[in-house]
Write a protein that holds these residues in place. Structure first.
Motif, PDB file in Angstrom:
ATOM      1  N   HIS A 124       0.857  -1.180   0.000  1.00 43.27           N
ATOM      2  CA  HIS A 124       0.000   0.000   0.000  1.00 43.27           C
ATOM      3  C   HIS A 124       0.892   1.228   0.000  1.00 43.27           C
ATOM      4  N   TYR A 125       0.295   2.384  -0.023  1.00 40.30           N
ATOM      5  CA  TYR A 125       1.049   3.640  -0.080  1.00 40.30           C
ATOM      6  C   TYR A 125       0.840   4.390   1.237  1.00 40.30           C
ATOM      7  N   SER A 126       1.966   4.737   1.889  1.00 44.69           N
ATOM      8  CA  SER A 126       1.926   5.427   3.175  1.00 44.69           C
ATOM      9  C   SER A 126       2.450   6.844   3.021  1.00 44.69           C
ATOM     10  N   CYS A 127       1.846   7.757   3.756  1.00 46.17           N
ATOM     11  CA  CYS A 127       2.268   9.160   3.738  1.00 46.17           C
ATOM     12  C   CYS A 127       3.473   9.334   4.667  1.00 46.17           C
ATOM     13  N   THR A 128       4.528   9.962   4.172  1.00 50.92           N
ATOM     14  CA  THR A 128       5.718  10.183   4.992  1.00 50.92           C
ATOM     15  C   THR A 128       5.518  11.290   6.015  1.00 50.92           C
ATOM     16  N   GLU A 129       4.434  12.070   5.881  1.00 51.58           N
ATOM     17  CA  GLU A 129       4.188  13.157   6.827  1.00 51.58           C
ATOM     18  C   GLU A 129       3.316  12.706   7.992  1.00 51.58           C
ATOM     19  N   CYS A 130       2.184  12.056   7.689  1.00 53.98           N
ATOM     20  CA  CYS A 130       1.237  11.717   8.754  1.00 53.98           C
ATOM     21  C   CYS A 130       1.058  10.215   8.946  1.00 53.98           C
ATOM     22  N   GLY A 131       1.547   9.376   8.016  1.00 52.17           N
ATOM     23  CA  GLY A 131       1.420   7.929   8.152  1.00 52.17           C
ATOM     24  C   GLY A 131       0.129   7.358   7.615  1.00 52.17           C
ATOM     25  N   ALA A 132      -0.745   8.178   7.051  1.00 53.07           N
ATOM     26  CA  ALA A 132      -2.004   7.681   6.488  1.00 53.07           C
ATOM     27  C   ALA A 132      -1.706   6.758   5.303  1.00 53.07           C
ATOM     28  N   THR A 133      -2.592   5.787   5.064  1.00 49.48           N
ATOM     29  CA  THR A 133      -2.379   4.808   3.997  1.00 49.48           C
ATOM     30  C   THR A 133      -3.440   4.937   2.923  1.00 49.48           C
ATOM     31  N   SER A 134      -3.068   4.496   1.727  1.00 50.95           N
ATOM     32  CA  SER A 134      -3.984   4.507   0.577  1.00 50.95           C
ATOM     33  C   SER A 134      -3.700   3.263  -0.247  1.00 50.95           C
ATOM     34  N   PRO A 135      -4.729   2.597  -0.791  1.00 50.97           N
ATOM     35  CA  PRO A 135      -4.492   1.380  -1.590  1.00 50.97           C
ATOM     36  C   PRO A 135      -3.801   1.667  -2.918  1.00 50.97           C
ATOM     37  N   LYS A 136      -3.834   2.895  -3.401  1.00 51.09           N
ATOM     38  CA  LYS A 136      -3.173   3.243  -4.661  1.00 51.09           C
ATOM     39  C   LYS A 136      -2.512   4.611  -4.515  1.00 51.09           C
ATOM     40  N   CYS A 150       9.457   1.719  15.907  1.00 53.94           N
ATOM     41  CA  CYS A 150      10.730   1.656  16.635  1.00 53.94           C
ATOM     42  C   CYS A 150      10.906   2.858  17.553  1.00 53.94           C
ATOM     43  N   SER A 151      10.558   4.038  17.075  1.00 48.06           N
ATOM     44  CA  SER A 151      10.691   5.234  17.918  1.00 48.06           C
ATOM     45  C   SER A 151       9.717   5.189  19.090  1.00 48.06           C
ATOM     46  N   ALA A 152       8.508   4.683  18.866  1.00 49.29           N
ATOM     47  CA  ALA A 152       7.532   4.589  19.960  1.00 49.29           C
ATOM     48  C   ALA A 152       7.989   3.599  21.022  1.00 49.29           C
ATOM     49  N   GLN A 153       8.529   2.452  20.603  1.00 48.89           N
ATOM     50  CA  GLN A 153       9.010   1.450  21.560  1.00 48.89           C
ATOM     51  C   GLN A 153      10.192   1.986  22.377  1.00 48.89           C
ATOM     52  N   LEU A 154      11.131   2.655  21.729  1.00 45.42           N
ATOM     53  CA  LEU A 154      12.285   3.212  22.434  1.00 45.42           C
ATOM     54  C   LEU A 154      11.864   4.320  23.397  1.00 45.42           C
ATOM     55  N   THR A 155      10.879   5.118  22.991  1.00 48.69           N
ATOM     56  CA  THR A 155      10.399   6.183  23.872  1.00 48.69           C
ATOM     57  C   THR A 155       9.728   5.612  25.113  1.00 48.69           C
ATOM     58  N   PRO A 203       7.951   9.682   9.244  1.00 48.91           N
ATOM     59  CA  PRO A 203       6.658  10.298   9.568  1.00 48.91           C
ATOM     60  C   PRO A 203       6.822  11.499  10.481  1.00 48.91           C
ATOM     61  N   ARG A 204       5.933  12.457  10.339  1.00 50.95           N
ATOM     62  CA  ARG A 204       5.969  13.667  11.170  1.00 50.95           C
ATOM     63  C   ARG A 204       5.747  13.341  12.643  1.00 50.95           C
ATOM     64  N   VAL A 205       5.082  12.223  12.900  1.00 51.04           N
ATOM     65  CA  VAL A 205       4.807  11.833  14.286  1.00 51.04           C
ATOM     66  C   VAL A 205       6.103  11.585  15.048  1.00 51.04           C
ATOM     67  N   LEU A 206       7.194  11.300  14.343  1.00 51.11           N
ATOM     68  CA  LEU A 206       8.478  11.088  15.001  1.00 51.11           C
ATOM     69  C   LEU A 206       8.892  12.321  15.801  1.00 51.11           C
ATOM     70  N   GLU A 207       8.682  13.510  15.245  1.00 47.30           N
ATOM     71  CA  GLU A 207       9.041  14.741  15.944  1.00 47.30           C
ATOM     72  C   GLU A 207       8.072  15.034  17.084  1.00 47.30           C
ATOM     73  N   HIS A 208       6.853  14.531  16.989  1.00 50.02           N
ATOM     74  CA  HIS A 208       5.882  14.741  18.069  1.00 50.02           C
ATOM     75  C   HIS A 208       6.167  13.826  19.254  1.00 50.02           C
ATOM     76  N   ILE A 209       6.675  12.629  18.995  1.00 52.18           N
ATOM     77  CA  ILE A 209       6.912  11.663  20.074  1.00 52.18           C
ATOM     78  C   ILE A 209       8.037  12.109  20.989  1.00 52.18           C
TER      79      ILE A 209
END
Length: 453
Positions: free
Chosen positions: A7-19, A193-198, A223-229
């Protein structure tokens, strides 16, 4: 063989799309969808009953105290961190390849290892490569533990057993978890990985420093969530061809934002610069047109920076080019200069540069930019030992800058004898050895400069 589902994942927010789509359906960002392997759904999880509620507390009953700091032994690094590392804190540091991230962290761990238990986890280099760098930097690594591993579960197990005070993960994009089928560096892997380490850092009081890759645009990859974590986000700035490096804090839950650490790259590694203002002031043999010195505020540190402008007759379409400053703001300032001071630049090429590779983001640089452009256009140098700061509004007014008193004291300490500042920043007590010129409007500032020149 069955084909792997993707699938296709957004590098900013992590949302997914089938195409693939040009725009992310989650956050609306453009060209951020990348193809990744679809993760298998976890089995055995049945939500038959609600989890018991957590214990509630009144906020007034919680005892608040300042977090204890762990000094790294590198003063400029501690300044960018807000005073040092914090137990249980997670720091993310990013920058261009080869700018000095691994060198700085290896130096910091070698210093910390004298009094703390530390661990360096390398996923990009072998142990021999890290040892060669440490030997080249002449570091004492007797008590510095090293682990060459990219498997998240093994790293977490080692951290739980060894329980170091400080651990460096170099880098987060190389780690992979057995729970996910996607490749290392994918959005899902980086996020997990970042969530587990945090979680491990918060539960065990371990300070974790993550090294992050950057994209070709200079933003942190993943993902942008990395900077939020994480608790703190640091960016390396500076030209890799120059010997000077800047570390800027863009997020800090334990200190001031936009703190700046200044380093010089030497044969012995990164060394802190005690007087960074000297780096950003050009050494002219005589006064030259188009040069103006301003005082910018980087976190809690006032910093003197020279702003240079070159105005020349345009051959074709006039160009507007800035280095270290906002190009859109330059266009606005040229319009204000034309409307309120009668200085025309529409048929001129205008180039503006902040000396030393520093990036100035605060609007207090407006007045210095305007005066440097005027000086270059008229081919007349500004008065010697003059320092300037102030924000310029669209109506032509000059607005005050925060911490004006500290800016003036820093300029006086470095030998400047005149200051052109907003009237609202006029100090209540005179500053010894400095003449203060307070102005309210752009046309008034241009007139006063002409009288002094």
């Amino acid at each position: 063989m069955a084909k792997s589902k993707t699938h296709y994942s957004c590098t900013e927010c992590g949302a997914t799309s089938p195409k693939w789509q040009g725009q992310c359906p989650g956050c609306g960002a453009w060209n951020t969808l990348v193809e990744t392997l679809a993760d298998k759904p976890a089995s055995g999880h049945r939500f038959e009953a609600l989890a018991p509620g957590a214990r509630l507390q009144n906020l007034s009953e919680i005892e608040a105290r300042e977090a204890d700091r762990i000094p790294t032994g590198i003063g400029e690094f501690d300044r960018a961190l807000g005073g040092g590392l914090v137990a249980g804190g997670v720091v993310l540091i990013g920058g261009d390849p080869g700018i000095g991230k691994s060198t700085l962290l290896l130096q910091a761990l070698a210093s910390l290892s004298r009094d703390q238990k530390v661990l360096y986890v390398t996923g990009e280099e072998s142990g021999e490569q890290v040892a060669l760098r440490a030997r080249r930097l002449n570091l004492d690594t007797t008590r510095l533990q090293l682990m060459a591993e990219i498997n998240l579960e093994r790293i977490l197990g080692t951290l739980q057993v060894e329980k170091p005070q400080v651990a460096v993960i170099d880098s987060i994009q190389t780690l992979w978890s057995e729970q996910l089928s996607s490749a290392p560096g994918s959005v899902a892997q980086v996020r997990e990985c970042s969530a587990q380490l945090t979680r491990l850092a918060k539960a065990n009081g371990i300070t974790v420093i993550l090294v992050g890759h950057v994209t070709k645009d200079g933003a942190l990859a993943g993902p942008r969530v990395l900077e939020h974590i994480v608790d703190t986000v640091l960016y390396f700035e500076g030209d890799t061809h120059s010997s000077f490096r800047l570390i800027r804090a863009f997020k800090n839950r334990f200190g001031a934002v936009n703190e700046l650490g200044v380093f010089a790259m030497t044969e012995g590694g990164l060394k802190g610069v005690s007087n960074p203002s000297a780096l950003f002031l050009s050494q002219h043999g005589q006064d030259v047109p188009g040069s103006c010195v301003m005082v910018t505020q980087e976190g809690t540190r006032p910093l003197l920076v020279e702003v240079q402008a070159l105005v020349d007759t345009a051959h074709g379409n006039p160009r507007r080019l800035t280095v270290g400053l906002d190009a859109q703001r330059l266009a606005m300032l040229l319009a204000v200069l034309h409307r309120h001071a009668g200085i025309v630049c529409f048929d001129q090429d205008v180039f503006v540069n902040a000396v030393g590779g520093v990036k100035i983001t605060e609007p207090a640089a407006d007045l210095a930019v305007i005066l440097s452009i005027t000086s270059s256009l008229k081919n007349k140098a500004l008065p010697a030992k003059l320092v300037v700061f102030g924000e310029v509004g669209l109506a032509g007014e000059i607005r005050p800058a925060p911490r004006g008193q500290e800016r003036l004291k820093e300029a006086a300490k470095l030998g400047f004898t005149r200051a052109l500042i907003p009237e609202a920043n006029m100090p209540k007590q005179p500053i010894p050895g400095m003449e203060i010129i307070a102005v309210r409007r752009v046309e008034e500032a241009v007139t006063r400069i002409r009288e002094l020149s």
